[in-house]
Each structure stands twice: as structure tokens, then as C-alpha cells.
Design an enzyme around this catalytic site. Structure first.
Site, PDB file in Angstrom:
ATOM      1  N   HIS A 118       0.843  -1.203   0.000  1.00 43.28           N
ATOM      2  CA  HIS A 118       0.000   0.000   0.000  1.00 43.28           C
ATOM      3  C   HIS A 118       0.872   1.244   0.000  1.00 43.28           C
ATOM      4  O   HIS A 118       2.104   1.154   0.086  1.00 43.28           O
ATOM      5  CB  HIS A 118      -0.986  -0.007   1.166  1.00 43.28           C
ATOM      6  CG  HIS A 118      -0.368  -0.018   2.535  1.00 43.28           C
ATOM      7  ND1 HIS A 118       0.400  -1.068   3.009  1.00 43.28           N
ATOM      8  CD2 HIS A 118      -0.406   0.891   3.548  1.00 43.28           C
ATOM      9  CE1 HIS A 118       0.788  -0.811   4.253  1.00 43.28           C
ATOM     10  NE2 HIS A 118       0.318   0.374   4.587  1.00 43.28           N
ATOM     11  N   ASP A 164       5.795   4.322   5.110  1.00 38.36           N
ATOM     12  CA  ASP A 164       6.649   3.313   5.733  1.00 38.36           C
ATOM     13  C   ASP A 164       6.616   1.985   4.980  1.00 38.36           C
ATOM     14  O   ASP A 164       7.299   1.028   5.371  1.00 38.36           O
ATOM     15  CB  ASP A 164       6.263   3.105   7.207  1.00 38.36           C
ATOM     16  CG  ASP A 164       4.795   2.786   7.427  1.00 38.36           C
ATOM     17  OD1 ASP A 164       3.966   3.204   6.602  1.00 38.36           O
ATOM     18  OD2 ASP A 164       4.471   2.133   8.437  1.00 38.36           O
ATOM     19  N   HIS A 165       5.858   1.936   3.894  1.00 32.91           N
ATOM     20  CA  HIS A 165       5.825   0.740   3.050  1.00 32.91           C
ATOM     21  C   HIS A 165       6.246   1.047   1.619  1.00 32.91           C
ATOM     22  O   HIS A 165       6.726   0.149   0.922  1.00 32.91           O
ATOM     23  CB  HIS A 165       4.422   0.131   3.042  1.00 32.91           C
ATOM     24  CG  HIS A 165       4.011  -0.400   4.375  1.00 32.91           C
ATOM     25  ND1 HIS A 165       4.042  -1.737   4.684  1.00 32.91           N
ATOM     26  CD2 HIS A 165       3.583   0.240   5.505  1.00 32.91           C
ATOM     27  CE1 HIS A 165       3.656  -1.909   5.946  1.00 32.91           C
ATOM     28  NE2 HIS A 165       3.370  -0.719   6.449  1.00 32.91           N
ATOM     29  N   ASP A 183      -0.196  -4.110   6.140  1.00 31.85           N
ATOM     30  CA  ASP A 183      -0.896  -3.640   7.333  1.00 31.85           C
ATOM     31  C   ASP A 183      -2.335  -4.156   7.401  1.00 31.85           C
ATOM     32  O   ASP A 183      -3.182  -3.544   8.047  1.00 31.85           O
ATOM     33  CB  ASP A 183      -0.902  -2.108   7.386  1.00 31.85           C
ATOM     34  CG  ASP A 183       0.430  -1.535   7.819  1.00 31.85           C
ATOM     35  OD1 ASP A 183       1.355  -2.311   8.116  1.00 31.85           O
ATOM     36  OD2 ASP A 183       0.564  -0.291   7.839  1.00 31.85           O
ATOM     37  N   HIS A 232       4.616  -5.019  10.219  1.00 29.50           N
ATOM     38  CA  HIS A 232       5.101  -4.480  11.489  1.00 29.50           C
ATOM     39  C   HIS A 232       5.053  -5.591  12.536  1.00 29.50           C
ATOM     40  O   HIS A 232       4.204  -6.477  12.474  1.00 29.50           O
ATOM     41  CB  HIS A 232       4.240  -3.306  11.968  1.00 29.50           C
ATOM     42  CG  HIS A 232       4.217  -2.152  11.015  1.00 29.50           C
ATOM     43  ND1 HIS A 232       5.202  -1.189  10.977  1.00 29.50           N
ATOM     44  CD2 HIS A 232       3.312  -1.800  10.061  1.00 29.50           C
ATOM     45  CE1 HIS A 232       4.914  -0.293  10.039  1.00 29.50           C
ATOM     46  NE2 HIS A 232       3.764  -0.649   9.464  1.00 29.50           N
ATOM     47  N   HIS A 283      -7.523  -0.978   5.496  1.00 29.72           N
ATOM     48  CA  HIS A 283      -6.486  -0.103   6.039  1.00 29.72           C
ATOM     49  C   HIS A 283      -6.249   1.047   5.062  1.00 29.72           C
ATOM     50  O   HIS A 283      -6.221   2.216   5.444  1.00 29.72           O
ATOM     51  CB  HIS A 283      -5.213  -0.901   6.278  1.00 29.72           C
ATOM     52  CG  HIS A 283      -4.098  -0.107   6.865  1.00 29.72           C
ATOM     53  ND1 HIS A 283      -4.123   0.350   8.165  1.00 29.72           N
ATOM     54  CD2 HIS A 283      -2.930   0.315   6.330  1.00 29.72           C
ATOM     55  CE1 HIS A 283      -3.008   1.023   8.411  1.00 29.72           C
ATOM     56  NE2 HIS A 283      -2.276   1.029   7.315  1.00 29.72           N
ATOM     57  N   HIS A 337       1.328   3.911   2.004  1.00 29.76           N
ATOM     58  CA  HIS A 337       1.861   4.625   3.171  1.00 29.76           C
ATOM     59  C   HIS A 337       3.390   4.697   3.120  1.00 29.76           C
ATOM     60  O   HIS A 337       4.052   3.762   2.663  1.00 29.76           O
ATOM     61  CB  HIS A 337       1.392   3.969   4.464  1.00 29.76           C
ATOM     62  CG  HIS A 337      -0.056   4.224   4.765  1.00 29.76           C
ATOM     63  ND1 HIS A 337      -0.759   3.519   5.719  1.00 29.76           N
ATOM     64  CD2 HIS A 337      -0.943   5.114   4.233  1.00 29.76           C
ATOM     65  CE1 HIS A 337      -2.013   3.969   5.754  1.00 29.76           C
ATOM     66  NE2 HIS A 337      -2.139   4.927   4.871  1.00 29.76           N
TER      67      HIS A 337
END
Length: 243
Positions: A37, A41-42, A117, A156, A93, A39
């Protein structure tokens, strides 16, 4: 996961040059980024990585993913070296979230699913862009239908905190108690708690157990979807005990 000459990469943070160095060290070719996705941090490292590795294929299902070159949809299939990849749409998400089911034909090794996530060990992602109905479908009707021995690699590692919430929801569930003790020991020795398996998640993950009477009774609900909504709201405000 590596094949003799090719290395697929699932980005979960901004890459550094060590990614390229590891590729060189193992004598493989980096060909593909499977992005769950958009975001940061990905997907935040995609632009930098494509500059470091020209010609890199960046797959995903959301136009907000940086450096996207190949858009995938539910049940799209990819070939990465000797690995087969099936794309599983799991919106909630984020609206464009994709999980990747990876298998190797002819291998006795069980498949692996990279869940970003959507599914964590004993937990799930927040419903930023979706609904309880969508997370129910993602967890129970899509991921929950995978082979029981499928290994779950999440984005995570929230394992201990997730299990403490699971214990709060089902205090008499011995699978939760045993997994929490195991996770604490892993943490103490500096070892990862990932992967789990789909079979394991169905025994201790409250979000995959919303059809169970014990979880519904905790939520004060009788329907799996309203139970999903209730326990996600509760988890969002849960104060994790320090034990």
C-alpha cells in the site's frame, strides 16, 4: 525469499544502499518490488530504489504508490524468478491494499503471504479507508481461506501488544497465553516473532475470531461484522498493560 539468480523485495521502510549491497553479496538480480500500500513506511523508498536499480518493476494496486510501474488487481498473478505470486485485494487499512501470496512450484515449502498492514500477528491494521465489513472479508474470506500452513509475514511486529489485547478479549484462551509467553521469550533473546501461520492466527487473533462466541460476548455483539467493528474501536483506545 531468494531464487538462484533473482531476489524479489518487499519494501517496508526507506531502503538504504545496503539493499543493493545485499543483492550483490548474494549474487542475485533485484527485479521486482511488491508494494502492499501507499503509506510512506511501506512505499516511501520506492523512488530512491528505482534510481539505484534502473529497470526495476514496482507493483501495487494504488496510484498513490511512488514509482509504480505495474498496477495489479485481485487475483492477478506474477512470476518473479522461480516464484509464483498471486495478488489478493484486501481494502480497509487503505482502499488499494494488496497482499501477496508467494509459492514455489514443486517445492515442499509452504506458501508465504505478505500482508502489509492488513494482518499482523494477533492483530490487524486500523480501518483508515475502509469498514468493518471490508476487514471481515479480508481476514476471514480472503486470507482466512489460504492453506492453514501458509506463513504470514506482516509489515510491522506488534506481536506482544497485540497478544495483550487478545488476552483482554479472551482471558481464558490458552493459545493466547502460550503465544504471549513465547513472544516475550523471543523478544528477550532478540529473535523475531514473525512469521506466524494462518492456522495459528485462527486460534489467537481476535480479529480472525469474530465468529467465536467468546469474542462476540466480549464485544456485546452477536454478529461477526459488528463484533469486528467493536473490537477494532476498543483496540484503538486500548492501554497496553506493562506486564
Amino acid at each position: 525469499m531468494m531464487t538462484p539468480r533473482r531476489l524479489p523485495l518487499w519494501t517496508q521502510c526507506n531502503p538504504r544502499r545496503w539493499v543493493v549491497e545485499m543483492v550483490k553479496k548474494h549474487g542475485v538480480k533485484l527485479t521486482t518490488v511488491l508494494t502492499t500500500h501507499h503509506h510512506w513506511d511501506h512505499a516511501g523508498g520506492n523512488e530512491k530504489l528505482v534510481k539505484l536499480v534502473p529497470g526495476l518493476k514496482v507493483c501495487g494496486s494504488d496510484d498513490r504508490i511512488g514509482a509504480l510501474t505495474h498496477r495489479v488487481t485481485h487475483l492477478s498473478t506474477l512470476q518473479v524468478g522461480s516464484l509464483n505470486v498471486k495478488c489478493l485485494s484486501t481494502p480497509c487499512h487503505t482502499s488499494g491494499h494488496i497482499c501477496y501470496l508467494v509459492s514455489k512450484p514443486g517445492s515442499s515449502e509452504p506458501p508465504a503471504v505478505f500482508t502489509g498492514d492488513t494482518l499482523f500477528v494477533a492483530g490487524c491494521g486500523k480501518f483508515f479507508e475502509g469498514t468493518a465489513d471490508e476487514m471481515y472479508r479480508a481476514l476471514l474470506e480472503v486470507l482466512g481461506q489460504l492453506p492453514p500452513d501458509t506463513r504470514v509475514y506482516c509489515g510491522h511486529e506488534y506481536t506482544i501488544n497485540n497478544l495483550k489485547f487478545a488476552r483482554h478479549v479472551e482471558p481464558s484462551n490458552t493459545a493466547i497465553q502460550e503465544k504471549l509467553a513465547w513472544a516475550k521469550e523471543k523478544c528477550r533473546t532478540g529473535e523475531p516473532t514473525v512469521p506466524s501461520t494462518i492456522a495459528e492466527e485462527l486460534t489467537y487473533n481476535p480479529f480472525m475470531r469474530v465468529r467465536e462466541k467468546t469474542v462476540q460476548q466480549h464485544a456485546g455483539e452477536t454478529d461477526p461484522v459488528t463484533t469486528m467493528r467493536a473490537i477494532r474501536k476498543e483496540k484503538d483506545n486500548f492501554k497496553v498493560p506493562r506486564d
